[in-house]
Scaffold this motif. Structure first.
Motif, short mmCIF file in Angstrom:
data_model
loop_
_atom_site.label_atom_id
_atom_site.label_comp_id
_atom_site.label_asym_id
_atom_site.label_seq_id
_atom_site.Cartn_x
_atom_site.Cartn_y
_atom_site.Cartn_z
N ARG A 21 0.83 -1.22 0.00
CA ARG A 21 0.00 0.00 0.00
C ARG A 21 0.86 1.26 0.00
NH1 ARG A 21 -3.13 -3.03 3.68
NH2 ARG A 21 -2.08 -2.02 5.42
N GLU A 22 1.90 1.28 0.83
CA GLU A 22 2.77 2.47 0.93
C GLU A 22 3.46 2.78 -0.39
OE1 GLU A 22 5.62 1.97 4.06
OE2 GLU A 22 4.09 1.83 5.61
N ILE A 23 3.94 1.73 -1.07
CA ILE A 23 4.72 1.93 -2.29
C ILE A 23 3.83 1.99 -3.52
CG2 ILE A 23 6.54 0.89 -3.72
CD1 ILE A 23 7.88 0.00 -1.14
N GLY A 24 2.62 1.44 -3.42
CA GLY A 24 1.68 1.48 -4.54
C GLY A 24 1.87 0.34 -5.52
N VAL A 25 2.18 -0.85 -5.00
CA VAL A 25 2.34 -2.04 -5.84
C VAL A 25 1.46 -3.16 -5.29
CG1 VAL A 25 4.71 -1.44 -6.52
CG2 VAL A 25 4.35 -2.86 -4.50
N CYS A 26 1.37 -4.26 -6.04
CA CYS A 26 0.57 -5.39 -5.57
C CYS A 26 1.40 -6.28 -4.64
CB CYS A 26 0.03 -6.20 -6.76
SG CYS A 26 1.28 -7.03 -7.72
N LEU A 27 0.72 -7.12 -3.89
CA LEU A 27 1.38 -8.01 -2.94
C LEU A 27 2.35 -8.95 -3.65
CD1 LEU A 27 1.61 -8.90 0.00
CD2 LEU A 27 -0.33 -10.43 -0.39
N ARG A 28 2.02 -9.40 -4.84
CA ARG A 28 2.92 -10.29 -5.61
C ARG A 28 4.25 -9.59 -5.88
NH1 ARG A 28 5.19 -14.73 -7.00
NH2 ARG A 28 5.51 -15.08 -9.19
N THR A 29 4.23 -8.33 -6.20
CA THR A 29 5.47 -7.58 -6.44
C THR A 29 6.32 -7.53 -5.18
OG1 THR A 29 4.43 -6.25 -8.16
CG2 THR A 29 6.44 -5.36 -7.16
N VAL A 30 5.68 -7.32 -4.04
CA VAL A 30 6.41 -7.31 -2.77
C VAL A 30 7.05 -8.67 -2.53
CG1 VAL A 30 6.19 -7.12 -0.25
CG2 VAL A 30 5.02 -5.48 -1.74
N ASN A 31 6.27 -9.74 -2.69
CA ASN A 31 6.81 -11.08 -2.46
C ASN A 31 8.00 -11.38 -3.37
OD1 ASN A 31 5.14 -11.90 -0.35
ND2 ASN A 31 3.51 -12.46 -1.77
N ARG A 32 7.88 -11.05 -4.64
CA ARG A 32 8.98 -11.31 -5.58
C ARG A 32 10.20 -10.43 -5.27
NH1 ARG A 32 7.81 -11.02 -11.34
NH2 ARG A 32 9.76 -12.14 -11.49
N GLU A 35 12.73 -11.83 -2.59
CA GLU A 35 13.63 -12.94 -2.90
C GLU A 35 15.03 -12.38 -3.10
OE1 GLU A 35 12.39 -15.38 -6.14
OE2 GLU A 35 10.39 -15.68 -5.31
N ILE A 36 15.98 -12.92 -2.39
CA ILE A 36 17.36 -12.44 -2.49
C ILE A 36 18.13 -13.24 -3.53
CG2 ILE A 36 19.54 -12.16 -1.24
CD1 ILE A 36 17.81 -11.70 1.28
N THR A 37 17.85 -14.54 -3.63
CA THR A 37 18.57 -15.41 -4.57
C THR A 37 18.28 -15.03 -6.01
OG1 THR A 37 18.49 -17.20 -2.96
CG2 THR A 37 19.01 -17.80 -5.21
N ASN A 38 17.01 -14.80 -6.34
CA ASN A 38 16.61 -14.41 -7.70
C ASN A 38 15.78 -13.14 -7.63
OD1 ASN A 38 17.68 -16.78 -8.98
ND2 ASN A 38 15.99 -17.91 -8.09
N PRO A 39 16.39 -12.03 -7.28
CA PRO A 39 15.59 -10.82 -7.03
C PRO A 39 15.13 -10.13 -8.31
CG PRO A 39 17.89 -10.29 -6.84
CD PRO A 39 17.81 -11.78 -7.08
N LEU A 40 14.06 -9.39 -8.18
CA LEU A 40 13.71 -8.43 -9.21
C LEU A 40 14.76 -7.33 -9.14
CD1 LEU A 40 9.87 -7.91 -8.67
CD2 LEU A 40 10.98 -9.15 -10.52
N LEU A 41 15.22 -6.88 -10.26
CA LEU A 41 16.26 -5.86 -10.26
C LEU A 41 15.72 -4.57 -10.88
CD1 LEU A 41 19.25 -8.09 -11.42
CD2 LEU A 41 18.72 -7.33 -9.11
N ASN A 42 15.04 -3.81 -10.06
CA ASN A 42 14.57 -2.51 -10.51
C ASN A 42 14.39 -1.59 -9.30
OD1 ASN A 42 11.90 -2.93 -9.43
ND2 ASN A 42 11.43 -4.18 -11.22
N GLU A 43 14.07 -0.35 -9.58
CA GLU A 43 13.97 0.65 -8.51
C GLU A 43 12.85 0.31 -7.52
OE1 GLU A 43 12.64 5.28 -8.22
OE2 GLU A 43 13.88 4.70 -9.93
N THR A 44 11.73 -0.18 -8.00
CA THR A 44 10.62 -0.53 -7.11
C THR A 44 11.03 -1.64 -6.16
OG1 THR A 44 9.01 0.12 -8.78
CG2 THR A 44 8.24 -1.34 -7.03
N ALA A 45 11.68 -2.67 -6.68
CA ALA A 45 12.12 -3.79 -5.84
C ALA A 45 13.11 -3.30 -4.78
CB ALA A 45 12.74 -4.89 -6.69
N ASP A 46 13.99 -2.40 -5.16
CA ASP A 46 14.94 -1.84 -4.20
C ASP A 46 14.20 -1.10 -3.09
OD1 ASP A 46 17.07 -2.82 -5.67
OD2 ASP A 46 17.46 -0.91 -6.69
N ARG A 47 13.17 -0.33 -3.44
CA ARG A 47 12.39 0.40 -2.43
C ARG A 47 11.68 -0.57 -1.50
NH1 ARG A 47 9.04 3.72 -6.28
NH2 ARG A 47 7.52 3.55 -4.63
#
Length: 66
Positions: A21-32, A35-47
């Protein structure tokens, strides 16, 4: 069946929802993003990861079977 380990940042689901809710993304994006082993690599994931650590996320190893 082969076991694999993945590192993830662990948080209760309600805190994950709060981050979404704070960042404005869906729960699936937060869950992905947590993941540290296979992380999403973008600004949103970093936040998401920064906020999760601020809220007390702990790093754990999870076992997955293939």
């Amino acid at each position: 069946m082969k076991a694999k380990y993945r590192k993830v940042l662990e948080l209760p689901t309600e805190i994950k929802r709060q981050i979404a809710r704070e960042i404005g993304v869906c729960l699936r994006t937060v869950n992905r993003s947590l993941e540290i082993t296979n992380p999403l690599l973008n600004e949103t994931a970093d936040r998401v990861r920064v906020r999760a650590r601020e809220m007390g996320a702990i790093e754990v190893k999870k076992i997955f079977f293939e």
